[in-house]
Design an enzyme around this catalytic site. Structure first.
Site, PDB file in Angstrom:
ATOM      1  N   CYS A 100       8.961 -13.026   8.618  1.00  0.00           N
ATOM      2  CA  CYS A 100      10.224 -13.768   8.615  1.00  0.00           C
ATOM      3  C   CYS A 100      11.406 -12.876   8.983  1.00  0.00           C
ATOM      4  O   CYS A 100      12.326 -12.679   8.171  1.00  0.00           O
ATOM      5  CB  CYS A 100      10.418 -14.408   7.255  1.00  0.00           C
ATOM      6  SG  CYS A 100       9.047 -15.458   6.804  1.00  0.00           S
ATOM      7  N   GLY A 158       0.665  15.824  14.063  1.00  0.00           N
ATOM      8  CA  GLY A 158       0.121  14.654  13.354  1.00  0.00           C
ATOM      9  C   GLY A 158      -0.207  13.585  14.383  1.00  0.00           C
ATOM     10  O   GLY A 158      -1.365  13.318  14.695  1.00  0.00           O
ATOM     11  N   TYR A 207       1.231   6.799  12.241  1.00  0.00           N
ATOM     12  CA  TYR A 207       2.409   6.151  11.640  1.00  0.00           C
ATOM     13  C   TYR A 207       2.347   4.633  11.752  1.00  0.00           C
ATOM     14  O   TYR A 207       3.371   3.975  11.896  1.00  0.00           O
ATOM     15  CB  TYR A 207       3.713   6.691  12.267  1.00  0.00           C
ATOM     16  CG  TYR A 207       3.827   8.191  12.131  1.00  0.00           C
ATOM     17  CD1 TYR A 207       4.099   8.772  10.909  1.00  0.00           C
ATOM     18  CD2 TYR A 207       3.618   9.019  13.223  1.00  0.00           C
ATOM     19  CE1 TYR A 207       4.162  10.156  10.778  1.00  0.00           C
ATOM     20  CE2 TYR A 207       3.676  10.403  13.095  1.00  0.00           C
ATOM     21  CZ  TYR A 207       3.959  10.957  11.868  1.00  0.00           C
ATOM     22  OH  TYR A 207       4.020  12.317  11.734  1.00  0.00           O
TER      23      TYR A 207
HETATM   24  C1  LIG Z   1       7.158  19.029   8.413  1.00  0.00           C
HETATM   25  C2  LIG Z   1       6.455  18.153   9.387  1.00  0.00           C
HETATM   26  N1  LIG Z   1       5.403  18.655  10.054  1.00  0.00           N
HETATM   27  C3  LIG Z   1       4.715  17.910  10.945  1.00  0.00           C
HETATM   28  C4  LIG Z   1       5.076  16.601  11.201  1.00  0.00           C
HETATM   29  C5  LIG Z   1       4.255  15.828  12.196  1.00  0.00           C
HETATM   30  O1  LIG Z   1       5.000  15.357  13.240  1.00  0.00           O
HETATM   31  P1  LIG Z   1       4.237  14.636  14.449  1.00  0.00           P
HETATM   32  O2  LIG Z   1       3.359  13.599  13.847  1.00  0.00           O
HETATM   33  O3  LIG Z   1       5.328  14.051  15.269  1.00  0.00           O
HETATM   34  O4  LIG Z   1       3.447  15.683  15.145  1.00  0.00           O
HETATM   35  C6  LIG Z   1       6.177  16.045  10.543  1.00  0.00           C
HETATM   36  C7  LIG Z   1       6.593  14.675  10.823  1.00  0.00           C
HETATM   37  O5  LIG Z   1       7.527  14.132  10.342  1.00  0.00           O
HETATM   38  C8  LIG Z   1       6.876  16.841   9.609  1.00  0.00           C
HETATM   39  O6  LIG Z   1       7.917  16.352   8.938  1.00  0.00           O
END
Ligand SMILES: Cc1ncc(COP(=O)(O)O)c(C=O)c1O
Length: 447
Positions: free
Chosen positions: A375, A306, A405
């Site tokens: 705040c 991600g 994120y």
């Molecule tokens: C099941 C699962 N797959 C993939 C990801 C993606 O992780 P990243 O954004 O660190 O690659 C997450 C992140 O929490 C996850 O929970």
């Protein structure tokens, strides 16, 4: 006033400062006016046009990262973890680049479907999937559902009328030594079933007893910001051994091994990040060895990055509200955003760098802490960083590596609406998500 402002002609003779493309999008430069441009657009112009704070996303960089994964893992399925950042456009870009999409709620599912993602290329995750969301996923025809609990097996078997492919999420007991909030591969945490546990055996047996559920593989997710590829090699060894055990004990040959995401990116120059060449080699070697050892046919690997797809594509813009020199203390640069648009500092102790985006930082520097407008004393964006000593209210600060994120974790604390998300591509900008207004906030308040 800087020397450049007095003698603008000096600019042409100055070497352009280089931006670190391990942190910034590749298409980041300084223009003739000394301003930072991303995707061919000056960040200062974006701040004027769309207001601040604003998230900027470089489409080329997102696509470049998708292609890097496809190139390094030609035989694997790359599943974009939408929790990092999801809009209809982002879902469209990653799908066009050949990635599948992992969604973890009915909301993410709805966005992916609205973007036209083929439901068969969707993977549904979640540690507590509500019945209505499972129902929506099954009705939409999502390709695979990752089972996280025994309850889910019961719900799914009641819901599915045809046949639903499922993966079983196991925690393989691998400690990646990350922040406690993002360690998911160890056994004592809330996701999935501990590898080798009685609960895992019961889950496998129950799924295999359901004629409408087809167990196609195993899944694990070790954690976040992992830069040591060895952890993935270990996961392959443990999970291939488990697949061989499933075959020996129950008969079916599982064909998919999903290793989750978690590949580290550099948030600041010099931070360690996952090397995709090394990761690819290591996974291949571990797979060869584990399959030979267990006399097991090679499963198809899936990876779920991600952050590594979108983090570097994002830059957040803020306007400086004030600069405060605390007697005997720090210098604070207060900006018009903060923990609402970037909660990662408060949540995980994350570290960022900020740079002035509207001019060349040529003069002397100061050490300052960039703090938000909210705040909370912990509303810090970048602590003890170098900024121009003559930084003034109204100037634009840019924080790189904010594509993952940030938008997806944003809140409306203090009644401040969430920032817009602006894409840039080949010299053009486009508003993907508009700014949230007080009218939006009031529309949910039914009185
Ligand atoms: C099941 C699962 N797959 C993939 C990801 C993606 O992780 P990243 O954004 O660190 O690659 C997450 C992140 O929490 C996850 O929970």
């Amino acid at each position: 006033m800087t020397l450049l402002e007095i003698f603008p002609s000096l600019r042409s003779g100055m070497p352009s400062p280089r931006v670190d493309t391990t942190v910034w999008p590749c298409e980041t430069h300084y223009d003739d006016l000394g301003r930072i441009t991303v995707g061919g657009v000056a960040l200062a112009d974006l701040a004027d046009q769309y207001g601040t704070p604003a998230y900027v996303l470089d489409e080329t960089e997102v696509r470049r990262r998708c292609r890097a994964y496809r190139k390094h893992f030609p035989n694997a399925e790359i599943v974009y973890a939408a929790k990092a950042l999801l809009t209809k456009s982002v879902a469209g870009w990653v799908s066009e680049e050949g990635l599948s999409v992992d969604v973890c709620s009915g909301g993410e599912l709805a966005v992916a479907l609205a973007a036209g993602v083929d439901p068969r290329r969707l993977v549904l995750h979640g540690s507590g999937k509500p019945f209505a969301e499972l129902e929506a996923a099954v009705a939409a025809g999502v390709g695979r559902i990752v089972i996280d609990s025994l309850t889910e097996i019961t719900l799914l078997s009641a819901l599915v009328s045809g046949k639903q492919q499922v993966l079983l999420r196991l925690s393989p007991g691998i400690d990646v030594h990350g922040h406690p909030a993002v360690k998911t591969g160890v056994t004592d945490q809330k996701f999935g079933f501990p590898l080798g546990s009685a609960a895992a055996a019961e889950a496998i047996e129950r799924v295999l007893r359901q004629p409408n559920l087809e167990l196609v593989g195993l899944h694990c997710h070790l954690g976040s910001q992992i830069y040591d590829p060895d952890h993935y090699g270990e996961a392959v060894r443990r999970l291939v051994a488990e697949m061989a055990r499933v075959r020996a004990d129950y008969g079916p040959v599982l064909t998919q091994l999903d290793l989750g995401g978690g590949h580290a990116v550099a948030y600041r120059s010099g931070d360690a990040e996952m090397n995709l060449y090394e990761l690819a080699d290591l996974i291949e070697d571990a797979l060869d060895a584990a399959c030979a050892l267990n006399r097991f046919p090679r499963p198809r690997i899936a990876l779920e990055p991600g952050r590594a797809i979108v983090a570097h594509a994002g830059v957040t813009l803020y306007r400086v509200m004030t600069v405060k020199h605390i007697e005997g203390g720090r210098t604070f640069v207060i900006v018009d955003g903060g923990m609402n648009d970037n909660p990662r500092v408060a949540l995980y102790g994350a570290h960022y760098d900020a740079v002035v985006a509207n001019r060349h930082p040529t003069g002397p520097h100061m050490t300052a802490t960039v703090a938000g407008r909210y705040c909370e004393a912990g509303d810090i964006l970048a602590a003890d960083i170098r900024l121009p000593a003559d930084l003034r209210p109204g100037e634009i600060l840019a924080i790189p590596c904010t594509g993952a994120y940030h938008h997806s974790l944003a809140s409306t604390y203090n009644g401040v609406g969430r920032p817009p998300l602006i894409s840039v591509h080949q010299g053009r900008s486009h508003e993907l998500i508009r700014r949230e207004t007080p009218t939006d906030l009031l529309s949910r308040d039914l009185g």
